[in-house]
Design a protein around this motif. Structure first.
Motif: not given
Lengths: 124, 129, 96
Positions: A66-81
């Motif tokens: 499920t891709l949605g779960n992976a998208l939440e890692t954006l923030e974990l990696y410090g991508i806040d934009q």
């Protein structure tokens, strides 16, 4: 590998719907790898890419992650934009309340300056 | 000027890999340099040493191979893209107990970090997909 | 900073509409591969903002039998100019 230089600005544009092809995953993987290098990362969902953000995804039945779960890692990696083109949502009858997480809406008139301020653009 | 080129497309199913090759040949001929070729997603098929092309068609992996060797270009196939498409070097073949490697020895297998490194260290990055 | 855009899909993919939203004065766009079918589309080409260079890759145009069918607003160029356009602009955005 040299990471001592001044950070560059990378803009990732994710324009494809999830599951039908691997482009959303490629875009995400490349962005996460870039964030590890401590570069400035913008992540923009545009065109059919906004379908990746719909809540209630469950890809168990199609042998996919499920891709949605992976998208939440954006923030974990410090991508806040994390940005979403407002027009791409509205033209697909999707409202902010339909999305997985709160996002920053981008207007068409802001697209040019986003590209202009980027050193590299990865457009998938 | 220093270029890096990212290729997302396989030979034989679309024109993009062939365009990339022609573009790279031209830029080298014009006196520019390649910092790195990075084969991503289906692009890793360009590094398959077992491709056989009909006599009247171009063998794209072999063309890349010649160019990479002639100009001593740094060429990388993305590891996560490669192994799931059967593009493996001897080390990966051993690790996964497979009877043969398929990667042309002009390229190496490495992670996405090499793509980021390529972008950071190049004046221009061109994507072909 | 100016940007060179490459576009390799036929007009039916409607990729140009997305690309146009990002174009600004001083940018250029080069149609390659199936993107060169845009040379036939006067109305679409007119929707490209002013002061944006519009190019088509000669090899792809000739291959597809379009050499004598190009709209006048298109400048037909070869691979050397394609490379030169990449040098002249600060970055390249690929639409594919």
């Amino acid at each position: 590998m040299s990471t001592t230089k001044k950070p560059k600005t990378f803009t990732f544009i994710s324009r494809s719907a999830p599951y039908g092809n691997n482009r959303p995953r490629l875009c995400l993987d490349a962005a996460l790898a870039t964030a590890v290098f401590e570069q400035k990362v913008n992540y923009l969902f545009m065109d059919d890419g906004v379908f990746q953000l719909l809540a209630n995804q469950n890809a168990d039945g199609i042998a996919s992650k499920t891709l949605g779960n992976a998208l939440e890692t954006l923030e974990l990696y410090g991508i806040d934009q994390v940005l979403v083109l407002e027009e791409s949502l509205s033209s697909r009858h999707i409202g902010s309340e339909d999305l997985l997480f709160p996002v920053q809406l981008l207007q068409n008139s802001d697209l040019q300056s986003l590209i202009d301020s980027s050193d590299y653009v990865i457009n998938l | 000027m220093k270029f890096s080129i990212i290729v997302y497309a396989a030979p034989a199913s679309s024109q993009a890999a062939s365009t990339a090759l022609q573009f790279v040949k031209t830029l080298l001929h014009e006196g520019h340099d390649i910092y790195r070729l990075f084969f991503f997603s289906d692009g890793v098929h360009n590094t398959n040493r077992l491709v056989v092309a009909p006599q009247d068609e171009m063998n794209l992996p072999q063309e890349w191979h010649r160019l990479i060797n002639n100009y001593e270009i740094d060429s990388v196939a993305c590891v996560s893209s490669a192994i799931k498409r059967g593009i493996i070097n001897e080390q990966e073949a051993k690790r996964h107990e497979l009877d043969s490697s398929t990667l042309l020895d002009s390229s190496e297998i490495a992670g996405l970090g090499q793509m980021v490194d390529a972008m950071i260290n190049s004046d221009r990055v061109v994507h072909f997909g | 900073m100016s940007t060179l855009h490459t576009l390799n899909k036929a007009p039916s993919a409607q990729l140009l509409a997305s690309c146009i939203k990002t174009l600004q004065k001083g940018d250029a766009i080069i149609f390659i591969e199936d993107g060169v079918y845009h040379v036939l589309e006067a109305a679409l080409l007119e929707s490209i903002p002013p002061k944006v260079g519009v190019y088509g890759l000669r090899e792809d145009i000739s291959a597809r039998g379009l050499a004598d069918k190009c709209e006048e607003s298109i400048e037909v160029v070869g691979y050397r100019s394609f490379v030169e356009l990449c040098v002249e602009h600060d970055k390249i955005v690929s639409w594919f």
